[in-house]
Enzyme design. Structure first.
Site, short mmCIF file in Angstrom:
data_model
loop_
_atom_site.label_atom_id
_atom_site.label_comp_id
_atom_site.label_asym_id
_atom_site.label_seq_id
_atom_site.Cartn_x
_atom_site.Cartn_y
_atom_site.Cartn_z
N GLU A 197 -1.23 -3.27 1.56
CA GLU A 197 -0.93 -2.25 2.58
C GLU A 197 -1.86 -2.43 3.77
O GLU A 197 -2.74 -3.27 3.77
CB GLU A 197 -1.18 -0.85 1.98
N ARG A 207 -5.53 11.19 -2.85
CA ARG A 207 -6.26 10.07 -2.25
C ARG A 207 -5.74 9.84 -0.84
O ARG A 207 -4.62 10.23 -0.52
CB ARG A 207 -6.08 8.79 -3.07
N ASN A 255 -4.12 7.62 2.10
CA ASN A 255 -3.13 6.56 2.16
C ASN A 255 -3.21 5.94 3.56
O ASN A 255 -4.30 5.66 4.03
CB ASN A 255 -1.74 7.15 1.81
N ASP A 265 7.83 3.49 5.25
CA ASP A 265 6.44 3.41 4.79
C ASP A 265 5.54 3.16 6.01
O ASP A 265 5.43 4.03 6.86
CB ASP A 265 6.35 2.34 3.69
ZN ZN Z 1 2.16 3.01 3.03
#
Ligand code: ZN
Length: 298
Positions: A22, A105, A107, A204
């Protein structure tokens, strides 16, 4: 689809097969790509000239990485914001706005044009609750909560005129816009501007190009889509050979290369056999230029 961009061939550039790659970000000073493996608790630095990838272990889940104007990195992790010296691995805690929420958490996140670091959180226990939030780390190292009730905080970019912030909370399946006040770092007037088509996964990470168009990684959708946020129209797509496409960033000497991260997370073993490069890094030459990443000014 009126795709008039000339695009190159998709390349597998680092066959790393990470659990959850990521947060790609291009350092135009070093001409290298930083990225994170969230579940692997590692920050990586990839040099496209040599093909070498280096990693440091950070001992907790790391959601994203940004560059610091004065050198070094800033991380948004499981337990808050940290400065990081990549060469020594040294971590210096800055603050944790969710010390009372141990199942959350950090991101995804990025810096705004004024050098503030925006990053959001998500729950890690299912069924998922909207227990996350979007925060901003100001250059004076104060932390403000900006949006509450977030499920899975993800991609964030600013329009070319710096008056709009685009933001993704993945389960909503939209890219939302806010009016953005750059002087104060505040948002208002939230509205959806892009809707991901049924069967094309969830939005995303994302990147913006020099024409103001958004490149959205589509988790579960086998693709990156290019969208016009003013009309909501899909302009182009890049097909990936793996289902979980997590994020993208422009890089390369002229910022024409789109670097793409993917994940193995939640792909059953029988499905992995037909997508062996899940979790690896890909690159494609696009017909458009990206923007240099904004750096944290604290
Ligand atoms: Zn992501």
């Amino acid at each position: 689809m009126d795709n008039n961009l000339e695009m190159g061939q998709l390349e597998l550039i680092l066959d790393v097969r990470a659990e959850l790659a990521e947060g790609p970000i291009w350092d135009e000073q070093q001409q290298k790509l930083y990225w994170v493996d969230i579940i692997g608790c590692q920050v990586h630095c990839f040099d496209p000239l040599t093909g070498q990838d280096q990693a440091v272990n950070v001992a907790q889940m790391v959601g994203t990485v940004v560059l610091r104007a004065g050198g070094g990195l800033v991380l948004a992790m499981q337990r808050g914001f940290y400065f990081c010296d990549f060469t020594t691995g040294e971590l210096i805690p800055i603050g944790d706005p969710e010390a009372d929420l141990p199942d959350n958490r950090f991101n995804d996140g990025k810096c705004d044009p004024a050098g503030r670091f925006w990053a959001g959180t998500m729950g890690t226990i299912s069924p998922r609750q909207p227990s996350g939030a979007l925060y901003v780390l100001d250059p004076d190292l104060g932390i403000r909560k900006m949006i509450d009730g977030v499920q899975v905080s993800n991609g964030i970019v600013w329009s070319l005129d710096q008056r709009t912030m685009y933001y993704i909370d993945t389960p909503l399946k939209t890219v939302d816009a806010f009016d953005y006040d750059l002087a104060s770092g505040t948002v208002a007037n939230r509205r959806p501007v892009i809707r991901i088509a049924a069967g094309e996964g969830g939005p995303d990470g994302m990147a913006i190009d020099s024409e103001g168009m958004l490149w959205v990684a589509q988790w579960g959708g086998w693709q990156i889509g290019r969208y016009d946020p003013l009309t909501g129209k899909k302009l182009a797509r890049i097909d990936l050979p793996t289902q979980h496409v997590s994020a993208c960033a422009f890089g390369g000497p002229d910022l024409h290369d789109l670097y793409i991260t993917t994940a193995r997370e939640n792909i059953p073993p029988e499905a992995l056999a037909s997508q062996p490069h899940a979790g690896s890094l890909f690159r494609i030459r696009t017909g458009v230029r990206g923007l240099p990443a904004f750096r944290f000014r604290g």
